[in-house]
Design a protein around this motif. Structure first.
Motif, short mmCIF file in Angstrom:
data_model
loop_
_atom_site.label_atom_id
_atom_site.label_comp_id
_atom_site.label_asym_id
_atom_site.label_seq_id
_atom_site.Cartn_x
_atom_site.Cartn_y
_atom_site.Cartn_z
N ALA A 184 -10.69 11.53 15.18
CA ALA A 184 -9.32 11.92 15.90
C ALA A 184 -8.64 11.33 16.18
CB ALA A 184 -9.94 13.48 16.42
N GLU A 185 -9.25 10.74 17.34
CA GLU A 185 -7.80 9.25 17.20
C GLU A 185 -7.69 8.33 16.62
OE1 GLU A 185 -10.23 9.15 22.01
OE2 GLU A 185 -10.28 7.51 20.52
N ALA A 186 -7.55 8.30 15.47
CA ALA A 186 -8.56 6.61 14.59
C ALA A 186 -6.89 7.65 14.10
CB ALA A 186 -9.53 6.53 13.85
N GLY A 194 2.40 4.83 10.59
CA GLY A 194 2.38 4.26 9.73
C GLY A 194 1.37 4.17 8.77
N VAL A 195 0.50 4.05 9.27
CA VAL A 195 -0.80 4.62 8.36
C VAL A 195 -1.42 5.96 7.86
CG1 VAL A 195 -3.28 3.54 8.05
CG2 VAL A 195 -1.59 2.68 9.76
N LEU A 203 -10.74 4.23 3.27
CA LEU A 203 -11.55 2.01 4.48
C LEU A 203 -12.75 2.46 5.12
CD1 LEU A 203 -10.50 -0.54 4.94
CD2 LEU A 203 -9.22 0.36 6.80
N LEU A 204 -12.61 3.40 6.70
CA LEU A 204 -14.04 3.80 6.80
C LEU A 204 -15.01 4.11 5.86
CD1 LEU A 204 -11.73 6.26 9.68
CD2 LEU A 204 -12.68 3.92 9.61
N GLY A 210 -16.15 0.25 8.96
CA GLY A 210 -16.38 0.66 10.35
C GLY A 210 -17.45 1.83 10.40
N LEU A 211 -17.44 2.73 10.11
CA LEU A 211 -18.42 3.45 10.10
C LEU A 211 -19.63 3.10 9.61
CD1 LEU A 211 -16.67 6.97 9.52
CD2 LEU A 211 -17.23 6.50 11.28
#
Length: 296
Positions: A184-186, A194-195, A203-204, A210-211
């Motif tokens: 949620a923070e990401a 603006g991503v 990506l994740l 990252g995950l």
């Protein structure tokens, strides 16, 4: 033992489906404070309502799917004196190991045993038969109730002695809930930057990103293997974490989990692990006498 009934206590969203699946293989008795749910089970799969603790004196297994450890233990106190000594309790509720052990203390004077059979699934997975049971307890008790466990779901993982399955469920949920905050923070940070959130998800979700990598590479290979040589230095990870916090601050995006997790990088760096792979944050728990893996 398939001719002997199985009793299910708790007909909430999950418990009802558990009873429904069991009823395909066993005569099923049910109990719930919601009489409408009991009637629904009676109409849908011919479940027999439990009106009195003595009604479970003939059952093969007791399945608990209740909202709290106190509820489970209250039921056990009522029914234990009436159960046959060969009856085994299957605790499918989300509880801690201490709760399993407290339930066992209630059962022991009557020669009864308990197995933790924690359900790892959402309602849709239980309905589809793809749920997983995380098991703990005496393997002979699990073998005795294997047909009941299989009726719930054939996907099962045995973790060890009594309480181990319950602990695994609580740990899994803790990770999921913490990751939910990070995700949620990401998303908030991505939106403010603006991503594209859709591209961020892709990506994740990549197994190399990252995950996944913290678990499949850094924990499974480095921490379990006690191998911290090479890789991305902890100080570099600390620097990247600082950049993320600076980005969030510049955009006015509150951080909770990401900000909290930065602290351990500061502690690990101060402890002298800055040149090790950043999986070396695990050494800090060992320094505190709480290692993240068993002794080698």
């Amino acid at each position: 033992m398939s001719n002997k009934p199985v009793a299910v206590y708790g007909l909430g969203n999950m418990g009802y489906l558990v009873a429904q699946r069991i009823a395909k293989h066993f005569p099923t008795k049910v109990a719930d404070l919601d009489t409408a749910q009991v009637q629904r089970a009676r109409d849908s799969f011919a479940a027999q309502p439990i009106a009195d603790p003595k009604d479970v004196s003939d059952v093969h297994a007791i399945v608990l799917c209740l909202p709290s450890p106190a509820a489970s233990q209250n039921v056990l106190k009522q029914i234990a004196p009436h159960l046959s000594p060969d009856t085994i309790v299957l605790e499918t509720s989300t509880v801690n190991p201490d709760d399993i052990h407290a339930s066992q203390k209630i059962l022991t004077p009557f020669g009864l045993r308990i197995v933790d059979a924690s359900i790892l699934a959402g309602v849709s997975q239980m309905e589809a038969g793809t749920a997983t049971l995380l098991l703990g307890g005496d393997e002979s008790d699990i073998a005795t109730t294997q047909s009941v466990l299989n009726a719930i779901t054939e996907k099962q993982i045995y973790f060890g002695p009594s309480g181990a399955g319950a602990a695994a469920k609580v740990i899994n949920n803790a990770v999921a809930h913490a990751v939910m905050v990070v995700v949620a923070e990401a998303g908030a940070l991505a939106t403010a930057s603006g991503v594209s959130c859709e591209k961020l998800i892709s990506l994740l979700a990549d197994p190399q990103m990252g995950l996944h990598r913290p678990l499949t590479h850094r924990y499974a290979e480095r921490i379990l293997g006690n191998n911290y040589a090479g890789g991305m230095p902890l100080d570099a990870a600390r620097k990247d974490s600082t950049l993320a916090l600076e980005l969030a601050q510049s955009l006015g995006v509150p951080m909770f989990a990401i900000q909290g997790s930065h602290t351990i990088y500061e502690i690990a760096s101060a402890a002298g692990y800055g040149r090790d792979d950043y999986a070396a944050i695990a050494k800090v728990w060992a320094d505190w006498g709480k290692p993240t893996v068993p002794a080698q």
